[in-house]
Design an enzyme around this catalytic site. Structure first.
Site, PDB file in Angstrom:
ATOM      1  N   HIS A 209       0.795  -1.235   0.000  1.00  0.00           N
ATOM      2  CA  HIS A 209       0.000   0.000   0.000  1.00  0.00           C
ATOM      3  C   HIS A 209       0.827   1.285   0.000  1.00  0.00           C
ATOM      4  O   HIS A 209       0.272   2.373  -0.201  1.00  0.00           O
ATOM      5  CB  HIS A 209      -1.000  -0.017   1.166  1.00  0.00           C
ATOM      6  CG  HIS A 209      -2.323   0.594   0.821  1.00  0.00           C
ATOM      7  ND1 HIS A 209      -3.462   0.399   1.577  1.00  0.00           N
ATOM      8  CD2 HIS A 209      -2.701   1.415  -0.203  1.00  0.00           C
ATOM      9  CE1 HIS A 209      -4.465   1.075   1.028  1.00  0.00           C
ATOM     10  NE2 HIS A 209      -4.024   1.701  -0.046  1.00  0.00           N
TER      11      HIS A 209
ATOM     12  N   ASP B 209     -10.080  -0.644   3.693  1.00  0.00           N
ATOM     13  CA  ASP B 209      -8.888  -1.198   4.354  1.00  0.00           C
ATOM     14  C   ASP B 209      -9.223  -1.621   5.789  1.00  0.00           C
ATOM     15  O   ASP B 209     -10.053  -0.991   6.454  1.00  0.00           O
ATOM     16  CB  ASP B 209      -7.816  -0.088   4.377  1.00  0.00           C
ATOM     17  CG  ASP B 209      -6.399  -0.588   4.535  1.00  0.00           C
ATOM     18  OD1 ASP B 209      -6.187  -1.570   5.249  1.00  0.00           O
ATOM     19  OD2 ASP B 209      -5.498   0.047   3.945  1.00  0.00           O
TER      20      ASP B 209
ATOM     21  N   ASP C  92      -7.394  -1.900  -0.383  1.00  0.00           N
ATOM     22  CA  ASP C  92      -6.423  -2.835   0.196  1.00  0.00           C
ATOM     23  C   ASP C  92      -7.181  -4.149   0.377  1.00  0.00           C
ATOM     24  O   ASP C  92      -8.234  -4.174   1.042  1.00  0.00           O
ATOM     25  CB  ASP C  92      -5.954  -2.235   1.537  1.00  0.00           C
ATOM     26  CG  ASP C  92      -4.898  -3.057   2.244  1.00  0.00           C
ATOM     27  OD1 ASP C  92      -4.876  -4.289   2.074  1.00  0.00           O
ATOM     28  OD2 ASP C  92      -4.113  -2.454   3.001  1.00  0.00           O
TER      29      ASP C  92
ATOM     30  N   HIS D  70       4.102   1.094   4.262  1.00  0.00           N
ATOM     31  CA  HIS D  70       2.715   0.780   3.824  1.00  0.00           C
ATOM     32  C   HIS D  70       1.679   1.114   4.906  1.00  0.00           C
ATOM     33  O   HIS D  70       0.489   1.138   4.607  1.00  0.00           O
ATOM     34  CB  HIS D  70       2.576  -0.682   3.349  1.00  0.00           C
ATOM     35  CG  HIS D  70       2.405  -1.704   4.426  1.00  0.00           C
ATOM     36  ND1 HIS D  70       1.716  -2.884   4.247  1.00  0.00           N
ATOM     37  CD2 HIS D  70       2.842  -1.725   5.700  1.00  0.00           C
ATOM     38  CE1 HIS D  70       1.734  -3.598   5.361  1.00  0.00           C
ATOM     39  NE2 HIS D  70       2.423  -2.918   6.264  1.00  0.00           N
TER      40      HIS D  70
ATOM     41  N   HIS E  65      -6.965  -1.281   7.924  1.00  0.00           N
ATOM     42  CA  HIS E  65      -6.078  -0.352   8.640  1.00  0.00           C
ATOM     43  C   HIS E  65      -6.367   1.089   8.209  1.00  0.00           C
ATOM     44  O   HIS E  65      -6.993   1.310   7.173  1.00  0.00           O
ATOM     45  CB  HIS E  65      -4.622  -0.684   8.307  1.00  0.00           C
ATOM     46  CG  HIS E  65      -4.275  -2.133   8.519  1.00  0.00           C
ATOM     47  ND1 HIS E  65      -4.328  -3.050   7.492  1.00  0.00           N
ATOM     48  CD2 HIS E  65      -3.917  -2.813   9.632  1.00  0.00           C
ATOM     49  CE1 HIS E  65      -3.997  -4.253   7.964  1.00  0.00           C
ATOM     50  NE2 HIS E  65      -3.751  -4.140   9.268  1.00  0.00           N
TER      51      HIS E  65
ATOM     52  N   ASP F 198      -6.793  -6.474   2.246  1.00  0.00           N
ATOM     53  CA  ASP F 198      -7.002  -6.900   3.631  1.00  0.00           C
ATOM     54  C   ASP F 198      -8.224  -6.237   4.269  1.00  0.00           C
ATOM     55  O   ASP F 198      -8.597  -6.573   5.400  1.00  0.00           O
ATOM     56  CB  ASP F 198      -5.727  -6.744   4.482  1.00  0.00           C
ATOM     57  CG  ASP F 198      -5.339  -5.301   4.800  1.00  0.00           C
ATOM     58  OD1 ASP F 198      -6.220  -4.425   4.912  1.00  0.00           O
ATOM     59  OD2 ASP F 198      -4.128  -5.058   4.977  1.00  0.00           O
TER      60      ASP F 198
ATOM     61  N   ASP G 175      -3.747   3.304   7.888  1.00  0.00           N
ATOM     62  CA  ASP G 175      -2.529   3.740   7.174  1.00  0.00           C
ATOM     63  C   ASP G 175      -2.233   5.218   7.401  1.00  0.00           C
ATOM     64  O   ASP G 175      -1.861   5.954   6.485  1.00  0.00           O
ATOM     65  CB  ASP G 175      -2.624   3.380   5.683  1.00  0.00           C
ATOM     66  CG  ASP G 175      -2.646   1.864   5.464  1.00  0.00           C
ATOM     67  OD1 ASP G 175      -2.284   1.110   6.401  1.00  0.00           O
ATOM     68  OD2 ASP G 175      -3.030   1.430   4.371  1.00  0.00           O
TER      69      ASP G 175
ATOM     70  N   GLU H  50      -1.837  -4.916  -2.075  1.00  0.00           N
ATOM     71  CA  GLU H  50      -1.502  -5.899  -1.022  1.00  0.00           C
ATOM     72  C   GLU H  50      -1.800  -7.350  -1.404  1.00  0.00           C
ATOM     73  O   GLU H  50      -1.832  -8.215  -0.529  1.00  0.00           O
ATOM     74  CB  GLU H  50      -2.167  -5.535   0.327  1.00  0.00           C
ATOM     75  CG  GLU H  50      -1.686  -4.212   0.941  1.00  0.00           C
ATOM     76  CD  GLU H  50      -0.321  -4.288   1.646  1.00  0.00           C
ATOM     77  OE1 GLU H  50       0.170  -5.404   1.904  1.00  0.00           O
ATOM     78  OE2 GLU H  50       0.251  -3.209   1.911  1.00  0.00           O
TER      79      GLU H  50
HETATM   80  N1  LIG Z   1      -1.437  -1.265   4.083  1.00  0.00           N
HETATM   81  C1  LIG Z   1      -1.370  -2.055   5.132  1.00  0.00           C
HETATM   82  N2  LIG Z   1      -1.629  -3.317   5.027  1.00  0.00           N
HETATM   83  N3  LIG Z   1      -0.986  -1.491   6.275  1.00  0.00           N
HETATM   84  C2  LIG Z   1      -0.806  -2.217   7.511  1.00  0.00           C
HETATM   85  C3  LIG Z   1      -0.307  -1.333   8.599  1.00  0.00           C
HETATM   86  C4  LIG Z   1      -0.138  -2.049   9.895  1.00  0.00           C
HETATM   87  C5  LIG Z   1       0.290  -1.171  11.061  1.00  0.00           C
HETATM   88  N4  LIG Z   1      -0.721  -0.196  11.357  1.00  0.00           N
HETATM   89  C6  LIG Z   1       1.623  -0.492  10.757  1.00  0.00           C
HETATM   90  O1  LIG Z   1       1.724   0.692  10.715  1.00  0.00           O
HETATM   91  O2  LIG Z   1       2.606  -1.163  10.571  1.00  0.00           O
HETATM   92 MN   LIG Z   2      -3.567  -0.433   3.593  1.00  0.00          MN
HETATM   93 MN   LIG Z   3      -4.499  -2.904   5.316  1.00  0.00          MN
END
Ligand SMILES: NC(=[NH2+])NCCC[C@H](N)C(=O)O
Ligand SMILES: [Mn+2]
Ligand SMILES: [Mn+2]
Length: 301
Positions: A100, A123, A228, A140, A125, A230, A127, A273
Site C-alpha cells: 500500500h 482497508d 487494500d 505501507h 487499517h 485486507d 494507514d 496488497e
Molecule cells: N497497508 C497495510 N496493510 N498497512 C498495515 C499497517 C499495519 C500497522 N498499522 C503499521 O503501521 O505497521
Molecule cells: Mn492499507
Molecule cells: Mn491494510
C-alpha cells in the site's frame, strides 16, 4: 463509468513492509484475467506494464525509522509521473500493487489533475502512521498520513508539492486495526471512518450511501478508490501480509463496488496488497479481479 479507456499500471513493490512476495501482486492479478474481464465489459484496455522500482545504491543511508525510504521515494515518483501521463491521455488509471505504500505515488499523480479529490480507503487499517507513531517502520502503514502532508518531508514532498489531498475528503471503510497515534490523528483531523462496527450496524448499503453523499457535500472533483485486499475478511482474501479477522465479506464488497459503479463517481482506482506467496491458489487475485468486474459495471443478470 464514463471513461471507456482504461490504462493498467503494475507496481511490483514489496519494500513498504517486511513480507516478501507482494511484488508479484501485479502478475497474479494479470494471471487472474484482469484485461479480459474489463474488455468483456466493453472497455478499451491498455496494459502499460510495470513501474520500475529503483535500487538504493547510496552508501551513507539516512538513519530513519522508515524501512527502504529511498526506494519508496524513487518508486513513488516514477508511479506519480506515470499516473499523470495516463490522465493526460484521457485514460482511467487502474493501478495494481504491490504493497500500500504505492498509494503515495498514485495520489501524487492524481493531485495534478484533481484539486479537491475524494478518496475511499477500503482497508482493515487506517494507514495514518508517521515515523513517530509507526509500530513497525513499514511505509505501507503511512501512505494516507503522507498524502495529507504528515510524515517524513521527503515522502510528503514527492513530485515537489504537498499536501496531495485534504483530510476532510477521505473516507475510510472497513477499519478494525487502528494504532493509538492513528486514532488521535483521526480525531484531530476529523477524518471520516466507517469501522466494522458501523458496517455491522448500518449495513453496507447505508455506509456507501453516506459515503457518496459526503463526497457530494464536499463537492469533490473526482473520487479515487484505494482498495487494500485486507479490508475484506481473510476468509476470502488470505493472500495479504497483514490479515485482520472480522472483515468485510465477499458479497458486501461486491455490493460496495456495484454501488460505486452506479454512482458514476470513481475516476481512478488501485488494488493493493495481493501477495501470491501467502495466497491459496491465487484466490486473493481472483477476488480482486471479480471486484474490479463489479466496479466497472458487471451485473449478475
Ligand atoms: N497497508 C497495510 N496493510 N498497512 C498495515 C499497517 C499495519 C500497522 N498499522 C503499521 O503501521 O505497521
Ligand atoms: Mn492499507
Ligand atoms: Mn491494510
Amino acid at each position: 463509468m464514463n471513461n471507456k479507456q482504461i490504462s493498467i499500471i503494475g507496481v511490483p513493490m514489496d519494500l513498504g513492509q517486511n513480507r516478501r512476495g507482494v511484488d508479484m501482486g501485479p502478475s497474479a492479478i494479470r494471471y487472474a484475467g484482469v484485461v479480459e474481464r474489463l474488455e468483456a465489459l466493453g472497455y478499451d484496455v491498455t496494459d502499460e506494464g510495470d513501474i520500475i522500482i529503483p535500487k538504493d545504491l547510496t552508501t551513507d543511508k539516512e538513519m530513519t525509522h522508515l524501512r527502504n525510504l529511498e526506494e519508496v521515494i524513487g518508486a513513488s515518483t516514477n508511479l506519480g509521473n506515470k499516473v499523470h501521463d495516463v490522465m493526460e491521455n484521457g485514460k482511467f488509471p487502474l493501478v495494481l500493487g504491490g504493497d500500500h505504500s504505492i498509494a503515495i505515488g498514485t495520489l501524487s499523480g492524481l493531485a495534478d489533475r484533481y484539486q479537491n479529490l475524494g478518496v475511499i480507503w477500503y482497508d482493515a487499517h487506517a494507514d495514518l502512521n508517521t515515523a513517530d507513531t509507526s509500530p513497525s517502520g513499514n511505509i505501507h502503514g503511512m501512505p494516507l498520513a503522507v498524502s495529507i502532508g504528515l510524515g517524513h518531508e521527503k515522502l510528503v514532498n514527492i513530485r515537489d508539492f504537498a499536501p496531495k489531498i485534504k483530510p476532510e475528503n477521505v473516507v475510510i471503510i472497513g477499519a478494525r486495526s487502528v494504532d493509538p497515534g492513528e486514532r488521535e490523528l483521526i480525531k484531530e483531523k476529523g477524518i471520516k471512518v466507517f469501522t466494522m462496527h458501523e458496517i455491522d450496524k448500518l449495513g453496507m448499503t447505508t455506509v456507501m450511501e453516506l459515503t457518496m453523499n459526503y463526497f457530494k457535500e464536499r463537492r469533490v472533483d473526482g473520487v479515487h478508490l484505494s482498495l487494500d485486499l485486507d479490508g475484506i475478511d481473510p476468509l476470502y482474501t488470505p493472500g495479504v501480509g497483514t490479515p485482520v479477522p472480522g472483515g468485510i465479506n465477499y458479497r458486501e464488497s461486491h455490493l460496495a463496488m456495484e454501488m460505486l459503479y452506479s454512482s458514476n463517481m470513481i475516476t481512478s482506482a488501485e488494488f493493493v496488497e495481493v501477495n501470491p506467496i501467502l495466497d491459496e491458489k491465487n484466490k486473493t487475485a481472483d477476488v480482486a479481479v471479480a471486484l474490479m468486474g463489479s466496479l466497472f459495471g458487471e451485473k449478475l443478470l
